[in-house]
Design an enzyme around this catalytic site. Sequence first.
Site, PDB file in Angstrom:
ATOM      1  NE  ARG A  88      -3.506  -2.206   2.878  1.00  0.00           N
ATOM      2  CZ  ARG A  88      -3.245  -3.344   3.522  1.00  0.00           C
ATOM      3  NH1 ARG A  88      -2.053  -3.515   4.084  1.00  0.00           N
ATOM      4  NH2 ARG A  88      -4.146  -4.303   3.624  1.00  0.00           N
ATOM      5  CE  LYS A 117      -6.480  -0.837   4.649  1.00  0.00           C
ATOM      6  NZ  LYS A 117      -7.793  -1.165   4.057  1.00  0.00           N
ATOM      7  CG  HIS A 129      -4.455   0.687  -3.822  1.00  0.00           C
ATOM      8  ND1 HIS A 129      -3.778   0.641  -2.627  1.00  0.00           N
ATOM      9  CD2 HIS A 129      -5.405  -0.270  -3.744  1.00  0.00           C
ATOM     10  CE1 HIS A 129      -4.309  -0.286  -1.850  1.00  0.00           C
ATOM     11  NE2 HIS A 129      -5.294  -0.855  -2.498  1.00  0.00           N
ATOM     12  NE  ARG A 163      -2.839  -3.624  -1.229  1.00  0.00           N
ATOM     13  CZ  ARG A 163      -2.388  -4.451  -0.287  1.00  0.00           C
ATOM     14  NH1 ARG A 163      -1.105  -4.703  -0.180  1.00  0.00           N
ATOM     15  NH2 ARG A 163      -3.236  -5.044   0.537  1.00  0.00           N
ATOM     16  CG  HIS A 195      -5.933  -8.805   1.260  1.00  0.00           C
ATOM     17  ND1 HIS A 195      -6.127  -9.172  -0.056  1.00  0.00           N
ATOM     18  CD2 HIS A 195      -5.765  -7.458   1.232  1.00  0.00           C
ATOM     19  CE1 HIS A 195      -6.077  -8.116  -0.834  1.00  0.00           C
ATOM     20  NE2 HIS A 195      -5.856  -7.060  -0.063  1.00  0.00           N
ATOM     21  CE1 TYR A 236      -6.143  -7.028  -6.902  1.00  0.00           C
ATOM     22  CE2 TYR A 236      -6.310  -8.256  -4.862  1.00  0.00           C
ATOM     23  CZ  TYR A 236      -6.102  -7.069  -5.525  1.00  0.00           C
ATOM     24  OH  TYR A 236      -5.870  -5.931  -4.815  1.00  0.00           O
TER      25      TYR A 236
END
Length: 299
Positions: free
Chosen positions: A148, A172, A244, A247, A270, A279
């Site tokens: 990110r 995150k 992004h 990514r 994730h 994806y």
Amino acid sequence: MWNVYIQGFRSFLQLEKSLSPHSIEAYLRDVHKLVQYFDIHDPKKSVTAVSLKDLEQFIIWINELGLEEQSQARIISGLKSFFKYLLLEDVISANPADLLQGPKLKRKLPDTLSVAEINLLLNAIDMSTPEGQRNRAIIEVLYGCGLRVSEAVNLQISNLHLDSDFILVRGKGNKERLTPIGSEAKKYLVLFRDTIRNHYNVVKGEEDFLFITSRGKRISRVMIFLTIKKYAIQAGIKKTISPHTFRHSFATHLIEGGADLRAVQEMLGHVSITTTEIYTHLDKDFLRSTLQQFHPRFK
């Protein structure tokens, strides 16, 4: 009394969940929207008296205001977190948001760049300048490691384990993960670190951050965004791209190449595999051509 619980929720998000200030403010805005609704429709409504029906009426109200489905879903997520916090604190005995349904969102497939487009963009960088060498290293790391933009901005020299070809990334919620770094990204990262960055006068407190400006300060997300936009224009790429995008491209190219979905999940940081699964739906033309080529009933 709402303000007391909202302040407690702020502290919970900050201390227990370790969320960023930006994420915390987003959660609090969602709760304040509910408070505004009650100020208009039921000013005496206490936090302990909120029911599922109240929340459903609130969702109808924001829908009538014209909020997009994505915004509605985010608000519902924020409210679920708020009432879950109240339940943990024994302020309420049952969570009225448990069964709250949001709009059915269509998963938007993220834009990606082909390998050829990425090469075009990289070739647009002027490597004869210090800024060009830094920017090449940033983009190589964004694409080569699937970071990110915030993770690239906060990447620290002390977290580069290049002898073993890994970097430690803080994602995150301040969660850490080890991410492999490939030869190209490593080459340009080392080039910038050893030949450019060590000549900058670094501002106190910024000494360990890798990507800094010529003024010795950590590079900003906005600067990376604008830099990528500039290179995309120079390369003649018409797609709307952002940091992004690299990514997304990282994940897409891995999965199209046959990479294990759970391995990609780990590298992207994730929490849920369903986030990564988006994806797998990207290249429908590739899937169709595969069937046409190999399936006997499709020829």
